[in-house]
Design an enzyme around this catalytic site. Structure first.
Site, PDB file in Angstrom:
ATOM      1  N   ASP A   1     -45.055 -40.800  90.777  1.00 25.31           N
ATOM      2  CA  ASP A   1     -43.713 -40.436  90.169  1.00 25.31           C
ATOM      3  C   ASP A   1     -43.712 -40.545  88.712  1.00 25.31           C
ATOM      4  O   ASP A   1     -42.809 -40.296  88.023  1.00 25.31           O
ATOM      5  CB  ASP A   1     -42.545 -40.859  90.940  1.00 25.31           C
ATOM      6  CG  ASP A   1     -42.004 -40.448  92.216  1.00 25.31           C
ATOM      7  OD1 ASP A   1     -42.776 -39.352  92.638  1.00 25.31           O
ATOM      8  OD2 ASP A   1     -40.968 -40.605  92.572  1.00 25.31           O
TER       9      ASP A   1
ATOM     10  N   SER B   1     -27.539 -30.953  92.750  1.00 25.79           N
ATOM     11  CA  SER B   1     -27.629 -30.093  93.856  1.00 25.79           C
ATOM     12  C   SER B   1     -29.032 -29.725  94.088  1.00 25.79           C
ATOM     13  O   SER B   1     -29.489 -28.766  94.710  1.00 25.79           O
ATOM     14  CB  SER B   1     -27.087 -28.734  93.274  1.00 25.79           C
ATOM     15  OG  SER B   1     -27.921 -28.271  92.243  1.00 25.79           O
TER      16      SER B   1
ATOM     17  N   GLY C   1     -43.774 -46.041  90.351  1.00 27.25           N
ATOM     18  CA  GLY C   1     -42.849 -45.129  90.627  1.00 27.25           C
ATOM     19  C   GLY C   1     -41.650 -44.954  89.867  1.00 27.25           C
ATOM     20  O   GLY C   1     -41.883 -44.966  88.663  1.00 27.25           O
TER      21      GLY C   1
ATOM     22  N   HIS D   1     -47.139 -15.825 119.066  1.00 26.03           N
ATOM     23  CA  HIS D   1     -45.816 -15.012 119.308  1.00 26.03           C
ATOM     24  C   HIS D   1     -45.074 -15.642 120.573  1.00 26.03           C
ATOM     25  O   HIS D   1     -45.645 -15.823 121.681  1.00 26.03           O
ATOM     26  CB  HIS D   1     -46.059 -13.480 119.644  1.00 26.03           C
ATOM     27  CG  HIS D   1     -44.841 -12.519 120.108  1.00 26.03           C
ATOM     28  ND1 HIS D   1     -43.929 -12.199 119.331  1.00 26.03           N
ATOM     29  CD2 HIS D   1     -44.505 -12.147 121.212  1.00 26.03           C
ATOM     30  CE1 HIS D   1     -43.202 -11.716 119.890  1.00 26.03           C
ATOM     31  NE2 HIS D   1     -43.307 -11.455 121.120  1.00 26.03           N
TER      32      HIS D   1
END
Ligand SMILES: Cc1cc2nc3c(=O)[nH]c(=O)nc-3n(C[C@H](O)[C@H](O)[C@H](O)COP(=O)(O)OP(=O)(O)OC[C@H]3O[C@@H](n4cnc5c(N)ncnc54)[C@H](O)[C@@H]3O)c2cc1C
Ligand SMILES: NC(=O)c1ccc[n+]([C@@H]2O[C@H](COP(=O)([O-])OP(=O)(O)OC[C@H]3O[C@@H](n4cnc5c(N)ncnc54)[C@H](O)[C@@H]3O)[C@@H](O)[C@H]2O)c1
EC number: 1.8.1.4
Length: 534
Positions: A373, A241, A205, A512
């Site tokens: 990762d 951000s 990780g 819908h």
């Protein structure tokens, strides 16, 4: 298959038999056989040993065990599930459930309900989060036991890569490595355990990246510390951000915190498509989050109980400071590959420390694989799951489809959500294998459910032709900001990854009235056959 104990003070017991499948019986027999070997001091063996129990490690373990291989999974932490279950996806989304409820209450007067928020009990939020995390981690332990995976709790190092020998040592204040064959039942199996395997899977990780100018300290915290808070800060500065920055801004702001985001570029999610980033930035501001663009962090002052003063230069190059109770650094993560044993494995690494693998997760070193990762690509649990399945199937000699990183969807669980898959217009234009690239924008407020949600949003579709298939227009990228973007992006991922021609994709119906109908309408628009849009 069972680990051997280097100090043989304790003979491991075998796990309970689960007669569900013939494969499981084979695995249990292996456990018994090597348990006997362990008692006589021989090294333990396994078909596969996996280091790290996050999404990459546990997905590999579950699939490998399903394919009949004997599997040992090593985790140094107390709980299974890695970052995702303990410090990432699950706890953040549990807290975001509150942010969703806050949004619903704020919208309530518009739909005839006289409701106001008189207080948010962060203690209850934390209890809720902890309960969800515990349920998930215990569920994972049960599932691993059910598949016959042996879990060892301790610190693993690869001590002999050529022989694929892994040594596990007691850690975390314990003097014994713990072995779990049944969920919730541990056996002590010595201070050091050796396991020799046919294949080693590295799944160690990643961890948060500190600011170049200041390590995490005092009130300058990372996302793991942010998840351990027992109160909402009154004021917080968030540096970054990306996904973490935007999700914590959403959580804390909903809890009544005054949040300021210091961002490097002009919009949040600056590495995403421009329209999504701009729309989301506007929506975050509308919810009271203060965003200062084009900043560069120059320093941070912290002290015990003194809060954090962040120094930065603004867009005009002026030196500024901002003081807050806490400052969260959320500028990415680094792979856990810097230990000396990892560097000595003989695998290739890129400049950022990611392990280089082929499309199936195989490294340069024979019998050593890497997942999640620690490999280059999107740092997402969803990708790690798919990689884990691929590795397990490849190790077992199966012909399988590798993960296509270009078609992995990403979601930020803000209010509203942002989701993206495939390439942006700029990326598509730069690619030499694509022709006739274009982008179409669907006006989200022409969708009835979007109108009812009280939220703004955006949706764009990038399409074009692959040179290898001229004349066939396909979807290349989909970028959405909407309350239910996370649900819609799955369909876009299928269309992109399976290269469905645009005219076929746009011919499908959508229930819908739903948010997903917006995607159907956007496909029609992209195909030059708009229905409810001009
Ligand atoms: C705040 C946050 C929110 C996130 N939200 C999402 C989301 O919503 N959706 C999404 O898809 N992704 C999300 N992610 C990303 C996701 O958590 C990671 O991509 C994922 O956990 C990576 O899985 P992994 O198996 O590679 O590693 P990890 O989950 O990091 O697990 C690695 C494990 O290996 C163990 N380990 C390391 N070294 C050793 C050793 N030597 N011996 C024994 N054990 C060892 C560690 O203790 C750890 O448990 C989020 C991440 C963060 C930080
Ligand atoms: N919902 C999700 O899927 C989710 C949620 C949280 C985290 N994650 C994963 O966790 C990982 C880490 O997330 P993250 O948000 O920290 O990283 P990120 O890569 O998503 O974003 C990093 C941000 O930090 C900024 N940055 C980088 N260096 C900086 C610096 N020196 N000063 C100021 N800003 C700087 C970048 O411009 C970018 O906006 C990612 O792999 C992400 O995919 C996923």
């Amino acid at each position: 298959m069972t680990p051997s104990t280097a100090d043989t003070t304790h003979t491991p017991q075998t796990g309970a038999n689960d007669p569900d499948t013939a494969d499981r019986n084979t695995t249990e027999n292996d456990v018994q056989a090597t348990a006997n070997a362990a008692a006589s001091g021989a090294p333990g063996t396994a078909d596969v040993i996996i280091i790290g129990s996050g999404p990459g490690g546990y997905a590999t373990a579950l699939r490998a065990a399903e394919l009949g291989r004997s599997v040992v999974l090593v985790e140094r932490g107390d709980a299974l599930g890695g970052t995702c279950l303990n410090r990432g996806c699950i706890p953040t989304k549990a807290l975001i459930t509150t942010a969703r409820a806050v949004d619903a209450v704020r919208q309530a007067p518009n739909v005839g309900i006289d409701a106001t928020i008189t207080g948010i009990d962060f203690g209850t939020m934390v209890t809720y989060k902890n309960r969800i995390v515990r349920t998930m981690t215990e569920g994972l332990r049960g599932l691993l036991a059910h598949r016959g995976v042996v879990v060892l709790q301790g610190e693993a190092t690869v001590t002999d890569p050529a022989r694929r020998m892994v040594t596990i040592q007691a850690n975390g204040g314990r003097d014994q490595v713990l072995c779990f064959r049944k969920a919730g039942v541990s056996e002590s199996c010595g201070t050091t355990v050796n396991v020799q395997a046919d294949d080693i899977v590295l799944a160690t990780g990643s961890r948060p990246t500190p600011l170049p100018c200041h390590d995490f300290a005092g009130a300058l915290i990372d996302s793991t510390q942010a998840l351990s808070l027992v109160h909402v800060p009154a004021t917080a500065t968030i540096i970054g951000s990306g996904s973490i920055a935007v999700e914590f801004a959403t959580i804390w702001s909903a809890g009544g915190c005054e949040v300021t985001m210091l961002i490097r570029h002009g919009r949040a999610l600056s590495h995403w498509d421009r329209r999504s980033g701009t729309t989301l930035t506007r929506e975050l501001k509308r919810r009271g989050i203060h965003i200062i663009p084009d900043t560069q962090i120059t320093g941070v002052d912290v002290g015990v109980n003194l809060g954090a003063t962040v120094h930065y230069t603004d867009a005009a190059g002026q030196e500024r400071t901002i003081f807050s109770e806490l400052a969260l650094t959320a500028i990415g993560r680094v792979p856990n590959t810097d230990d000396a044993w990892c560097r000595a494995l003989g695998v290739d690494m890129d400049d950022d420390g990611h392990i280089v693998t082929d499309a199936y997760g195989r490294t340069k070193a024979s019998g050593i694989w890497a997942v999640g990762d620690i490999t280059r690509g999107p740092g997402l649990a969803s990708r790690a799951f798919a990689q884990g399945i691929t590795i397990a199937e490849r190790m077992a000699g199966h012909d399988c489809t590798p993960v296509d990183d270009d078609a992995v969807a990403q979601v930020v669980f803000s209010s509203p959500e942002a989701a993206t898959v495939g390439c942006t217009m700029e990326q598509a234009r730069d690619r030499e294998d694509l022709d006739h690239v274009r982008e179409s924008m669907y006006p989200m407020l022409s969708n009835a459910r979007m109108l009812m949600s009280g939220s703004a949003g955006s949706m764009s579709i990038v399409s074009g032709e692959r040179r290898e298939q001229p004349g066939v227009e396909v979807v290349l990228g989909v970028h959405i900001v909407a309350p239910n973007a996370s649900d819609m992006i799955g369909e876009a991922e299928q269309i992109i990854a399976n290269r469905i021609p645009l005219d076929r994709a746009s011919s499908l119906t959508h229930p819908h009235p739903t948010f997903s109908e917006a995607f159907g309408e956007a496909l029609l628009l992209a195909d030059g056959r708009p229905l409810h849009t001009r």
